[in-house]
Design a protein around this motif. Structure first.
Motif, PDB file in Angstrom:
ATOM      1  N   LEU A  21       0.823  -1.207   0.000  1.00 58.05           N
ATOM      2  CA  LEU A  21       0.000   0.000   0.000  1.00 58.05           C
ATOM      3  C   LEU A  21       0.859   1.261   0.000  1.00 58.05           C
ATOM      4  O   LEU A  21       0.535   2.246  -0.672  1.00 58.05           O
ATOM      5  N   GLU A  22       1.953   1.238   0.741  1.00 57.28           N
ATOM      6  CA  GLU A  22       2.812   2.416   0.812  1.00 57.28           C
ATOM      7  C   GLU A  22       3.380   2.765  -0.561  1.00 57.28           C
ATOM      8  O   GLU A  22       3.471   3.939  -0.934  1.00 57.28           O
ATOM      9  N   GLN A  23       3.754   1.725  -1.341  1.00 57.32           N
ATOM     10  CA  GLN A  23       4.279   1.968  -2.682  1.00 57.32           C
ATOM     11  C   GLN A  23       3.179   2.461  -3.618  1.00 57.32           C
ATOM     12  O   GLN A  23       3.395   3.345  -4.446  1.00 57.32           O
ATOM     13  N   LYS A  24       1.980   1.878  -3.504  1.00 57.66           N
ATOM     14  CA  LYS A  24       0.858   2.349  -4.319  1.00 57.66           C
ATOM     15  C   LYS A  24       0.579   3.822  -4.028  1.00 57.66           C
ATOM     16  O   LYS A  24       0.397   4.626  -4.950  1.00 57.66           O
ATOM     17  N   SER A  25       0.547   4.165  -2.765  1.00 57.99           N
ATOM     18  CA  SER A  25       0.277   5.547  -2.374  1.00 57.99           C
ATOM     19  C   SER A  25       1.341   6.485  -2.926  1.00 57.99           C
ATOM     20  O   SER A  25       1.037   7.598  -3.378  1.00 57.99           O
ATOM     21  N   SER A  26       2.589   6.033  -2.898  1.00 56.80           N
ATOM     22  CA  SER A  26       3.692   6.858  -3.376  1.00 56.80           C
ATOM     23  C   SER A  26       3.552   7.182  -4.857  1.00 56.80           C
ATOM     24  O   SER A  26       3.722   8.338  -5.278  1.00 56.80           O
ATOM     25  N   ILE A  27       3.238   6.165  -5.672  1.00 59.65           N
ATOM     26  CA  ILE A  27       3.138   6.406  -7.110  1.00 59.65           C
ATOM     27  C   ILE A  27       1.901   7.230  -7.436  1.00 59.65           C
ATOM     28  O   ILE A  27       1.925   8.099  -8.314  1.00 59.65           O
TER      29      ILE A  27
END
Length: 319
Positions: free
Chosen positions: A91-97
């Protein structure tokens, strides 16, 4: 042969695995024994053909050239639906992109606010933020953390949309169309500032009377820019996000129930984000200090019920 003058940007492999598409940029890597990038995947390659290689991560870190960054941004933007739905991406990577794409899109909107393509992209990224939030409400925390340091117009617009979406979802149920139109108004709320010179927007210190009068024109300018491209709900948020319950706001001096609920929510999100990020004329306040200031020094600015609900939202509770 790679020219020595090329500058490289590191990218994350997982994003490339979200969709089987053809890339239009070169991808480079570095070997353990050399700091010099070497070509790993040539432009016009279909991701499906090299997905196993990427998934094994037997290569070193991946890079693109700085001059290819716009193509990579477009690739990521077009892949967002697949990235959000991909359960293997944290989720953290999804949020970042999503946050990164959103800032890039708002930058482009400010550069060319009348572009139908840019406005369409703004509508799409608004839907992406909503979909990510609905898939996992914790994404709101991640998205806000990414934009919680320094105040920039683009990241501020994204933050206001995230705060607004979170509070709206806590208060309202149903009407998906209204949510999307409201969120678009939030992310475009300051688009009128694209018509104001940077020397005023980025001034170190307090604005003088004439400068503030210019700033006060931005809601109307935003409405004018988006008039042919957005719904009445979106336009209402854009033009009325500086109205105050006591009637001392601008541009129309509306008061109380003359202000729509959507504009009331956007106003709270706008002020809170501005107070909790570093700005040219002042440092960021801690959340509690910001809320205290809003409660004690901005009496009559916000609807009390919505302000209390916003505090509950920040605390992770529902009303």
């Amino acid at each position: 042969m790679i020219p020595e003058s090329k500058k490289f940007i590191r990218i994350v492999t997982d994003y490339l695995l979200a969709e089987d598409r053809t890339i239009d940029f070169n991808i480079y890597t570095k070997t353990p024994n050399s700091n010099k990038p070497i070509l790993l995947i040539a432009a016009h390659t279909n991701i499906a053909a090299i997905k196993d290689t990427l998934a094994r991560k037997s290569h070193g870190p991946l890079f693109i050239t700085q001059e290819s960054s716009k193509k990579f941004e477009n690739f990521m933007e077009d892949s967002l639906d697949a990235i959000i739905q991909n359960t293997t991406i944290p989720l953290e990577q999804k949020s970042s992109i999503v946050h990164s794409c959103a800032k890039n899109i708002i930058r482009d909107v400010f550069d060319d606010p009348r572009s139908g393509s840019n406005i369409s992209r703004a509508k799409n990224i608004t839907s992406n933020i909503i979909n990510l939030t609905l898939a996992d409400s914790q994404s709101i925390r991640h998205l806000l953390r990414l934009g919680s340091h320094d105040y920039y117009t683009f990241s501020h617009c994204v933050n206001v949309a995230v705060f607004g979406i979170g509070l709206w979802l806590m208060i309202h149920k149903g009407d998906d169309t209204e949510l999307h139109d409201f969120a678009l108004g939030c992310i475009l709320h300051d688009v009128g500032k694209s018509q104001i010179v940077d020397s005023i927007l980025n001034k170190q210190g307090k604005l003088d009377f004439e400068e503030f009068e210019i700033i006060k024109k931005h809601p109307g300018q935003g409405h004018w820019l988006m008039d042919k491209h957005a719904s009445e709900i979106t336009l209402d948020v854009i033009i009325h996000h500086h109205e105050k319950i006591n009637g001392t706001g601008y541009p129309h001096g509306l008061k109380g129930d003359q202000i729509s609920d959507n504009a009331k929510i956007a106003t709270i999100a706008d002020v809170y984000d501005a107070l909790t990020t570093n700005r040219p004329y002042g440092g960021a306040r801690q959340p509690l200090n910001a809320l205290t200031l809003m409660k004690e020094e901005m009496v009559g600015h916000f609807e009390q019920k919505r302000f209390e609900e916003f505090i509950l939202f920040l605390g992770g509770r529902s009303s």
